[in-house]
Design an enzyme around this catalytic site. Structure first.
Site, PDB file in Angstrom:
ATOM      1  N   HIS A   1     -20.445  13.300  13.933  1.00 49.17           N
ATOM      2  CA  HIS A   1     -19.368  12.191  14.123  1.00 49.17           C
ATOM      3  C   HIS A   1     -18.365  12.377  13.101  1.00 49.17           C
ATOM      4  O   HIS A   1     -18.671  12.711  11.908  1.00 49.17           O
ATOM      5  CB  HIS A   1     -20.226  10.793  14.431  1.00 49.17           C
TER       6      HIS A   1
ATOM      7  N   ASP B   1      -1.448  24.435  21.901  1.00 45.85           N
ATOM      8  CA  ASP B   1      -0.926  25.286  22.781  1.00 45.85           C
ATOM      9  C   ASP B   1      -0.740  26.794  22.196  1.00 45.85           C
ATOM     10  O   ASP B   1      -1.237  26.992  21.327  1.00 45.85           O
ATOM     11  CB  ASP B   1       0.620  24.596  23.057  1.00 45.85           C
TER      12      ASP B   1
ATOM     13  N   ARG C   1       4.456  16.774  11.524  1.00 45.05           N
ATOM     14  CA  ARG C   1       4.223  18.276  11.934  1.00 45.05           C
ATOM     15  C   ARG C   1       3.336  18.962  10.792  1.00 45.05           C
ATOM     16  O   ARG C   1       2.478  19.602  11.042  1.00 45.05           O
ATOM     17  CB  ARG C   1       5.539  19.296  11.830  1.00 45.05           C
TER      18      ARG C   1
ATOM     19  N   GLY D   1       2.184  21.259  23.577  1.00 42.28           N
ATOM     20  CA  GLY D   1       1.423  20.003  23.313  1.00 42.28           C
ATOM     21  C   GLY D   1       0.026  20.791  22.704  1.00 42.28           C
ATOM     22  O   GLY D   1      -0.428  21.533  22.921  1.00 42.28           O
ATOM     23  N   ASN D   2      -0.090  19.815  21.443  1.00 45.50           N
ATOM     24  CA  ASN D   2      -1.240  19.978  20.577  1.00 45.50           C
ATOM     25  C   ASN D   2      -2.057  18.600  20.514  1.00 45.50           C
ATOM     26  O   ASN D   2      -1.373  17.458  20.644  1.00 45.50           O
ATOM     27  CB  ASN D   2      -0.723  20.601  19.347  1.00 45.50           C
TER      28      ASN D   2
END
Length: 141
Positions: A22, A30, A109, A130-131
């Site tokens: 956890h 991508d 970024r 998309g990431n």
């Protein structure tokens, strides 16, 4: 082979998911993401759309309910006025899987790259745009 594990979850990916604790994070990236340069553990999922992979792993992967944002995406605002279509697809997938994700965290970024470098693993998909970073929560029995 085992039963009821989607074919898009490779043995390497299942091992990573089961090995994570956890608070650990995993990046679903991508095809253009600099995963090979950043990842501590790189897992290939070539040919698999990111949302298909997300839907496949969520039944096994508890999102962290103890943090404000268990899911994070790269902040698009410096280069676009509108968010990528993939963000809506991520939200739809979370909703369909009955996962509580109040809001996707927008991460600058280079801060996203830093987090990816510390993540337990980076999974490279066939996604075009998309990431997504997921934070694993404790398994509640």
């Amino acid at each position: 082979m085992l039963r009821n594990i989607p074919a898009c979850i490779s043995p390497d990916l299942m091992h990573a998911l089961m090995s994570m604790g956890h608070g650990d994070e995993i990046v679903l990236a991508d095809a253009d993401f600099p995963g090979p340069a950043l990842a501590r553990r790189l897992i290939r999922a070539d040919g698999v759309p990111l949302t298909d992979l997300l839907a496949a792993i969520l039944p096994f992967f508890p999102l962290d309910g103890f943090v404000e944002h268990p899911a994070a995406v790269m902040d698009y605002r410096p280069w676009s006025a509108s968010e990528p279509a993939s963000f809506a697809q991520f939200r739809e997938t979370f909703t369909a899987q009955k996962c509580r994700v109040p809001e996707l965290e927008l991460v600058e970024r280079y801060a996203f790259y830093d987090r990816a470098g510390r993540a337990y693993a980076v999974v490279m998909t066939a996604e075009r745009d998309g990431n997504l970073i997921l934070k694993k929560g404790p398994v509640m029995i």
